[in-house]
Design an enzyme around this catalytic site. Sequence first.
Site: not given
Lengths: 301, 301
Positions: A12-13, A241
């Site tokens: 999820r996160d 990222c």
Amino acid sequence: MTKVKIVEVGLRDGLQNETTNLTVNQRFDLLAKLIDAGVKNFEIGAFVSAEWVPQMAVTSKLVKKYLTSPLNKKEFSASVLVPNEKGMLQAIEAGVKEVAIFGACSETFSKKNINCTIDESFERFEAVMKLAKKYKIKVRGYLSTCFGCPFEGRISENKVVELAKRMNDLGVYEISIGDTIGIANAGQVQSVFKKLLKVIPANKLAGHFHDTRGQALVNIFAAYEIGIRTFDSSIAGLGGCPYAPGATGNVATEDVVFMFEGMDVQTNLDLKKLVKTHRWLQPKMDHLLSSKVGRIGLGKL
Amino acid sequence: MTKVKIVEVGLRDGLQNETTNLTVNQRFDLLAKLIDAGVKNFEIGAFVSAEWVPQMAVTSKLVKKYLTSPLNKKEFSASVLVPNEKGMLQAIEAGVKEVAIFGACSETFSKKNINCTIDESFERFEAVMKLAKKYKIKVRGYLSTCFGCPFEGRISENKVVELAKRMNDLGVYEISIGDTIGIANAGQVQSVFKKLLKVIPANKLAGHFHDTRGQALVNIFAAYEIGIRTFDSSIAGLGGCPYAPGATGNVATEDVVFMFEGMDVQTNLDLKKLVKTHRWLQPKMDHLLSSKVGRIGLGKL
């Protein structure tokens, strides 16, 4: 032997902040690998607007696949984030046994992130809690921007305590104290948690640290040292990222487990399997995954 | 207020493990920026075979440039690594006031890295120390692979203590205990340093951690907690490309300073200037520099 509980938030996160959109099957395979590595507490997804958060659009399909699979075990804590009553109704319909609610300590962040004031968010939580009680669903609470906000800067420690207490009073079983933008330092972490421990017992508190400034692991250690025993982490550091400016990756599960197992603190997770999962995941993602343990491996331990 | 001493190793241990070969002028500019940011303890380079370590070939030129410049101050601790008597003679000729010697805790690593047994390395150190005494040159000692060796695996804690004591008996003013391959964990760090503290006072010990598995900062914190007050770090995390498998980057100076300053522990370094130095350095290097604080910046602190 001392134990810690690790809550896996990668699905999820983590994925929510990735650009690669994994398929339902890929997410299910990831979950299967995590469970095989010993993960018992995890997020599956979020019942949020697919328009606002396209990454979570497959949540109902993934939840269904999980709940009807042999992976599903009663003792697991498998939660889905719900922002409001509407999301909670979806969760009930899907048959989940646990949900998570998400608030913030900064008014500006609350408005920008969940589109309401802090007070309004608590009104939404109350509606969710009412349904949770009726349908016997466990609720975990996230309190975000507890150490700093991208708009308001440093957050008052008293405000964090006040809001954590308010969330606790709602009846959540655990409150995850989040460093959403990865700006906390070890001193601040101990200071905030010491204040929290005066009003909320340690077994109802968790630490949720992002590694934006490389401080996540030391912040976990600092919180551990004053009695916190539950920490959120994300497999491979999913959640941003590392190349992008402003990236806010979650601390990586395998890095946390490497530390705790080395300290003879039991996580009940299999580090080798976590590293294997990182390497299975890497070719599916569009950037180098951030976990250093996952990249380099365990060496001659 | 508690203080720590940070030893900047970017120009030696850092650059030595980079593929980009900075010019003498670039290195000098870097040193000037570091000194402007408050750095007082630093390595300049190494008097080693240019064939074996091409990155250090410019050391004598850089040393000359530094020593004859207005940057050079008596109170600075500016050291050059010398592997043996030959290197020491070069250092004396160059006029440096401080050198460093480098040993290992693993026989295999010693043979592969410095081409001699541990006992032979101590014979070399004795020759260096003799000259150091004669020419009144301060000597710092590095003890590498104190927590693990790529060939021999885990290193016995008693061996680390024995060799650190042996180095201390030589007359070095400080011994830097190195996790060369970045495999230590916080529990091991406290265990090893507790044993060391029984035979060597804290003010003669330093921690040197590599971030290969993301554990460097937490290992520094763990060592700090049991009384260690000197730590080596490398600006921007110079010392190994994070993309390369087996990369062994040094912990980044700005990440360490971010942590300590946040804990109200004085480093006497200017974090903003360190971040600026990172950004000045980045376009000169061939890979993304590893410091997360340097990349993301300080945010609204």
